[in-house]
Design a protein around this motif. Sequence first.
Motif, PDB file in Angstrom:
ATOM      1  N   LEU A 106      -8.795  -1.561  -7.784  1.00 42.69           N
ATOM      2  CA  LEU A 106      -7.378  -1.199  -7.931  1.00 42.69           C
ATOM      3  C   LEU A 106      -6.525  -2.822  -7.249  1.00 42.69           C
ATOM      4  O   LEU A 106      -7.079  -4.025  -6.804  1.00 42.69           O
ATOM      5  CB  LEU A 106      -7.228  -0.150  -6.568  1.00 42.69           C
ATOM      6  N   ILE A 107      -5.330  -2.978  -8.263  1.00 42.81           N
ATOM      7  CA  ILE A 107      -4.421  -3.940  -7.123  1.00 42.81           C
ATOM      8  C   ILE A 107      -3.670  -3.683  -6.469  1.00 42.81           C
ATOM      9  O   ILE A 107      -2.534  -2.660  -6.911  1.00 42.81           O
ATOM     10  CB  ILE A 107      -3.597  -4.627  -9.154  1.00 42.81           C
ATOM     11  N   LEU A 108      -3.504  -4.685  -5.612  1.00 39.14           N
ATOM     12  CA  LEU A 108      -2.315  -4.212  -4.299  1.00 39.14           C
ATOM     13  C   LEU A 108      -1.043  -5.266  -4.824  1.00 39.14           C
ATOM     14  O   LEU A 108      -0.976  -6.078  -4.930  1.00 39.14           O
ATOM     15  CB  LEU A 108      -2.631  -4.087  -2.889  1.00 39.14           C
ATOM     16  N   ASN A 109      -0.066  -4.173  -4.537  1.00 35.81           N
ATOM     17  CA  ASN A 109       1.278  -4.850  -4.534  1.00 35.81           C
ATOM     18  C   ASN A 109       1.971  -4.747  -3.213  1.00 35.81           C
ATOM     19  O   ASN A 109       1.854  -4.093  -2.074  1.00 35.81           O
ATOM     20  CB  ASN A 109       2.182  -4.691  -5.892  1.00 35.81           C
ATOM     21  N   THR A 110       2.689  -5.581  -2.398  1.00 40.33           N
ATOM     22  CA  THR A 110       3.413  -5.965  -1.533  1.00 40.33           C
ATOM     23  C   THR A 110       4.726  -5.892  -1.632  1.00 40.33           C
ATOM     24  O   THR A 110       5.310  -5.904  -2.622  1.00 40.33           O
ATOM     25  CB  THR A 110       2.931  -6.747  -0.921  1.00 40.33           C
ATOM     26  N   ALA A 111       5.339  -5.069  -1.033  1.00 40.45           N
ATOM     27  CA  ALA A 111       6.669  -4.443  -0.361  1.00 40.45           C
ATOM     28  C   ALA A 111       7.200  -4.681   0.193  1.00 40.45           C
ATOM     29  O   ALA A 111       6.868  -4.360   1.709  1.00 40.45           O
ATOM     30  CB  ALA A 111       7.076  -2.936  -1.849  1.00 40.45           C
ATOM     31  N   ARG A 112       8.722  -4.184   0.602  1.00 40.96           N
ATOM     32  CA  ARG A 112       9.733  -4.649   1.563  1.00 40.96           C
ATOM     33  C   ARG A 112       9.932  -2.962   1.531  1.00 40.96           C
ATOM     34  O   ARG A 112      10.128  -2.261   0.897  1.00 40.96           O
ATOM     35  CB  ARG A 112      10.642  -5.245   1.636  1.00 40.96           C
ATOM     36  N   LEU A 113      10.523  -2.396   3.010  1.00 41.15           N
ATOM     37  CA  LEU A 113      11.028  -1.167   3.832  1.00 41.15           C
ATOM     38  C   LEU A 113      12.547  -1.747   2.849  1.00 41.15           C
ATOM     39  O   LEU A 113      13.136  -2.317   3.359  1.00 41.15           O
ATOM     40  CB  LEU A 113      10.668  -0.439   5.171  1.00 41.15           C
ATOM     41  N   ARG A 114      13.859  -0.457   3.382  1.00 40.80           N
ATOM     42  CA  ARG A 114      14.700  -0.539   3.142  1.00 40.80           C
ATOM     43  C   ARG A 114      15.108  -1.206   4.438  1.00 40.80           C
ATOM     44  O   ARG A 114      16.167  -2.198   4.173  1.00 40.80           O
ATOM     45  CB  ARG A 114      15.644   0.928   3.165  1.00 40.80           C
ATOM     46  N   ASP A 115      14.925  -0.583   5.553  1.00 40.83           N
ATOM     47  CA  ASP A 115      16.101  -0.451   6.945  1.00 40.83           C
ATOM     48  C   ASP A 115      15.081  -1.568   7.643  1.00 40.83           C
ATOM     49  O   ASP A 115      15.544  -1.352   8.993  1.00 40.83           O
ATOM     50  CB  ASP A 115      15.963   1.096   7.372  1.00 40.83           C
ATOM     51  N   ASP A 161      -4.088   9.288 -10.016  1.00 43.27           N
ATOM     52  CA  ASP A 161      -5.075   9.440 -11.224  1.00 43.27           C
ATOM     53  C   ASP A 161      -6.061   8.812  -9.959  1.00 43.27           C
ATOM     54  O   ASP A 161      -7.234   8.293 -10.733  1.00 43.27           O
ATOM     55  CB  ASP A 161      -4.781   8.525 -12.196  1.00 43.27           C
ATOM     56  N   ASP A 162      -5.527   7.632  -8.955  1.00 44.56           N
ATOM     57  CA  ASP A 162      -6.536   6.988  -8.222  1.00 44.56           C
ATOM     58  C   ASP A 162      -7.011   7.392  -7.218  1.00 44.56           C
ATOM     59  O   ASP A 162      -7.359   6.864  -5.923  1.00 44.56           O
ATOM     60  CB  ASP A 162      -5.927   5.909  -7.875  1.00 44.56           C
ATOM     61  N   ALA A 163      -6.038   8.556  -7.227  1.00 41.80           N
ATOM     62  CA  ALA A 163      -5.909   9.593  -5.104  1.00 41.80           C
ATOM     63  C   ALA A 163      -7.792   9.741  -5.081  1.00 41.80           C
ATOM     64  O   ALA A 163      -8.311   9.952  -3.703  1.00 41.80           O
ATOM     65  CB  ALA A 163      -5.294  10.578  -4.797  1.00 41.80           C
ATOM     66  N   GLY A 164      -8.875  10.651  -6.038  1.00 35.84           N
ATOM     67  CA  GLY A 164      -9.711  11.305  -5.946  1.00 35.84           C
ATOM     68  C   GLY A 164      -9.078  12.558  -5.012  1.00 35.84           C
ATOM     69  O   GLY A 164      -8.257  13.107  -5.010  1.00 35.84           O
ATOM     70  N   ASP A 165     -10.232  12.319  -3.680  1.00 34.67           N
ATOM     71  CA  ASP A 165      -9.656  13.359  -2.809  1.00 34.67           C
ATOM     72  C   ASP A 165      -9.182  13.559  -1.704  1.00 34.67           C
ATOM     73  O   ASP A 165      -9.265  13.705  -0.435  1.00 34.67           O
ATOM     74  CB  ASP A 165     -11.583  13.729  -2.177  1.00 34.67           C
ATOM     75  N   ILE A 166      -8.882  12.240  -1.615  1.00 33.75           N
ATOM     76  CA  ILE A 166      -7.508  11.214  -0.969  1.00 33.75           C
ATOM     77  C   ILE A 166      -6.010  12.054  -0.398  1.00 33.75           C
ATOM     78  O   ILE A 166      -5.795  12.506  -1.824  1.00 33.75           O
ATOM     79  CB  ILE A 166      -6.978  10.050  -1.010  1.00 33.75           C
ATOM     80  N   ALA A 210       3.377   8.995  -7.849  1.00 33.33           N
ATOM     81  CA  ALA A 210       3.149   8.432  -9.289  1.00 33.33           C
ATOM     82  C   ALA A 210       4.862   7.731  -8.850  1.00 33.33           C
ATOM     83  O   ALA A 210       4.735   7.067 -10.192  1.00 33.33           O
ATOM     84  CB  ALA A 210       3.918   9.789  -9.869  1.00 33.33           C
ATOM     85  N   ASP A 211       5.095   6.618  -8.484  1.00 33.90           N
ATOM     86  CA  ASP A 211       5.510   6.049  -8.599  1.00 33.90           C
ATOM     87  C   ASP A 211       5.440   4.438  -8.795  1.00 33.90           C
ATOM     88  O   ASP A 211       6.060   3.884  -9.348  1.00 33.90           O
ATOM     89  CB  ASP A 211       6.878   5.550  -7.221  1.00 33.90           C
ATOM     90  N   GLY A 212       4.078   4.325  -8.765  1.00 34.69           N
ATOM     91  CA  GLY A 212       3.476   3.175  -9.817  1.00 34.69           C
ATOM     92  C   GLY A 212       2.663   3.784 -10.779  1.00 34.69           C
ATOM     93  O   GLY A 212       2.155   4.685 -10.468  1.00 34.69           O
ATOM     94  N   ARG A 213       2.043   2.673 -11.278  1.00 32.30           N
ATOM     95  CA  ARG A 213       1.012   2.494 -12.547  1.00 32.30           C
ATOM     96  C   ARG A 213       0.403   3.207 -12.180  1.00 32.30           C
ATOM     97  O   ARG A 213      -0.716   2.525 -10.932  1.00 32.30           O
ATOM     98  CB  ARG A 213       0.836   1.693 -12.794  1.00 32.30           C
ATOM     99  N   ALA A 214      -1.254   3.795 -12.525  1.00 34.82           N
ATOM    100  CA  ALA A 214      -2.547   4.168 -12.511  1.00 34.82           C
ATOM    101  C   ALA A 214      -3.104   2.789 -12.286  1.00 34.82           C
ATOM    102  O   ALA A 214      -2.482   2.500 -12.924  1.00 34.82           O
ATOM    103  CB  ALA A 214      -2.992   5.144 -13.425  1.00 34.82           C
TER     104      ALA A 214
END
Length: 872
Positions: free
Chosen positions: A573-582, A610-615, A638-642
Amino acid sequence: MSVTRTTCPYCGVGCGVTIDPSGQVTGDRDHPANFGRLCSKGSALGETLALPNRLLSPRLHGKAIGWDAALDEVAARFADAIAQHGPDSVAIYGSGQLLTEDYYVANKLMKGCIGTGNMDTNSRLCMASTVAGQKRAFGGDIVPGQYEDLEQADLVVLVGSNTAWCHPVLYQRLIAAKQKRGTRIVVIDPRRTATTEDATLHLAVKPGGDVALFNGLLIYLIDHLQTNHLFNSSVTGLAAAEEMARAHLRTLERDTGLSQAELYLFYDWFARTEKVVTVFSQGVNQSSAGTDKVNAIINVHLATGRIGRPGMGPLSATGQPNAMGGREVGGLANQLAAHLDIDGTADRDLLARFWKLPRVADKPGLKAVDLFTAAADGKIQALWIMATNPMVSLPDADVVRRALERCPFVIVSDIVADSDTARRAHLLLPAAGWGEKDGTVTNSERRISRQRAFRSLPDGVKPDWWAICEVGKRLGFSEQFAFQGPADIFREHAALSGFENDGRRVFDISALDGITAADYEGLKPFCWPWRKGEQPTARLFADGRFPTPDGKARIVPVAPRPPVHTPRKKRPLILNTARLRDQWHTMTRTGIVERLGQHRPVPQLHIHPDDAGDIQSGQLVEVTSDWGRALLIADITADGRAGEVAAMMHWTAATGSGAEIGPVVNPAVDPVSGQPELKHTPVSIKPLATRWQGLLILRDPPVTPPKAAETLIVRQPMEGAWVYRLTASQYAADPSTIPAPSGAEFVSAVDRTRGKIRWAAIRNGQVEALFFAAPADQKLPDAEALIALLALNPSDPDMQASLLAGRLTQTAPRSPQICICFGITQEQIETAIAGGCQTTEALGAKLRCGTNCGSCLPELKEMIRHAAIVHA
């Protein structure tokens, strides 16, 4: 007392702020960056002034010392290192939180007096690719346009920018323009974010696909005769860029992950619209191909002449409040002050003469990632870190930890003593914070504004510029640091910008080289350049002239290339990093405000179904890369890509122990800019069974819990207390992970049959802390009810026993706050929607949500749309 006009210390929008005599914070209606608007973070500035664990005196090896002794120690350590190992054995790592005057004297000390290029900044993590791309294209680090272009454009393209959360005030200006003028908005981002809610078109580009996307646009424009033949006389390199772009045209859909229909719709809109602004931010910059991405964007604007005129051009949205001000004075390791070139002999000679020094640094210094790698390898003997927390913000944080452990002398200038980085310093220097600082900052549109102090410095606290100057004097450079205040520094900075400047350097504010202290105090916001005898210039390059040897801009040939590290079987999987609004950066300030933590209170890993499996959502998961691991709470969306997951970068050992994402992140860097690949890390994930949970409530200021295997500890401020929630994959946590108060008497109760642990810490007959632990399938007492009882200061043993037993009236779980400005919860909004509020305007009229900063508007629209789907 009168109203003080200053600037917000958060993102690069550079919003004006007013402070009235009562301490009330409001937006400055006269400031051209925001015209009175403030986001949720800016609106809460008044609540961040009384910081817990404020650093109020220098500390050497944990013991308080005086300023003279501290500065003597810094100077001695620097002098010894230079004498024994040379000038390149010392370094300063700064921050976009520094004011320009702080940056100027730090750069003068290192690159001038000491003679090393080892002065870099966390702007390397933010805007270095933009700097490199703009220098390649324009001949200088120059943003050509203005914020008002967003309101004049007919098409605005947002690339790698969750503007709604990261630059909310700019976003609200854009949405207002859309409502007024019908502006089309295209969002290019692998993830569906709050920004995509108002997009006319969302292109979920494949990570790393930006160069291919804009190369394809360049070819489309050429083939459809959309290049500006008049403007082409002002550029070079178009033929070479076209040849390189055409060589990769066959793989365009594969490289971008977009369909032909999506691509051609975007390309057609761009071709048919003259007034186009392309805004780009960290999704472009934070890449091993970041500089090429920047140039691919600039190329289409140069080729079509969509630059330098109202409503058009590339616009870099800066991450930090003074990233650009730092660049003006040489804050990056490959720069000199006043946009002078460290590789240019003539520029170095000019600067040495101006500073009255025999020479200045003659080669670039170590860039951020390389700087800490060198320290980990034992090559840096003294390192001074200012106003930043590299243990959290840099990739491969374990290397940063080794660097701080191995470096013989680490100085940290900060406002608090408990950051992840400060805890590893040999010497701590208490720095002035927001509200106490005095100087200037430059925002993303080249606008210089005054940041004014409205609070007195606490006893024992000093401005960064003063501490740097005092060290410079101790190293024998009294003449170079004979400044009495920031106005003196600004005058010299302005004078240098015009010194022997024949127009080759666009950065020029020499009109202010004689500014008086009174005029400096009253200085109004302006855009550079402001040359002597002229007026400030807001928009640049309309005349087709650029600061290059031949006066022409460069269209730079760039080719798509994959990230340095790509997914494989072990790390799929590819990890992206992001920011919170507040939240802001490592939450030193925003993390102490209860309402700012209500929207997204826990560190999450966003996983595609699609990547979660049993999670399941809410489950503890471990994310692992080749560099490190982190524990997060799963959010299946589903906000991101599989094939892609995302995590927020704010959590630290103090606010989310175990959730720090820095150790996981890929340390690869762009070969031109040195900016790290923070958006693309190959990872694997696995679920961890949550077997144990804990709740700790403290009256006292927060503490940092020690790390524990497979245990996540999240801290929140709540109703005047500090709440820690523990989640673990073991039945019984190690007691050493619980940050218990010292000097208290402990009363405990253990129910071994049911696996429950409880204790109360009592000091002088008063309960100071409560701790409850239980298996995950059992309920814990309600934190709000416990805090309410603690507020009564129960001293009666029976009441204390009831507290310990957890025999409390259970309250309903707190609904998340969506509108931070007015404290409006998700439950209130859902009720209003069910009652007939089917538009954001109707919600605003009933609840006021969305009527102030506007940061919650995208989420309100999503909630309205979701309700309509559910009830369809």
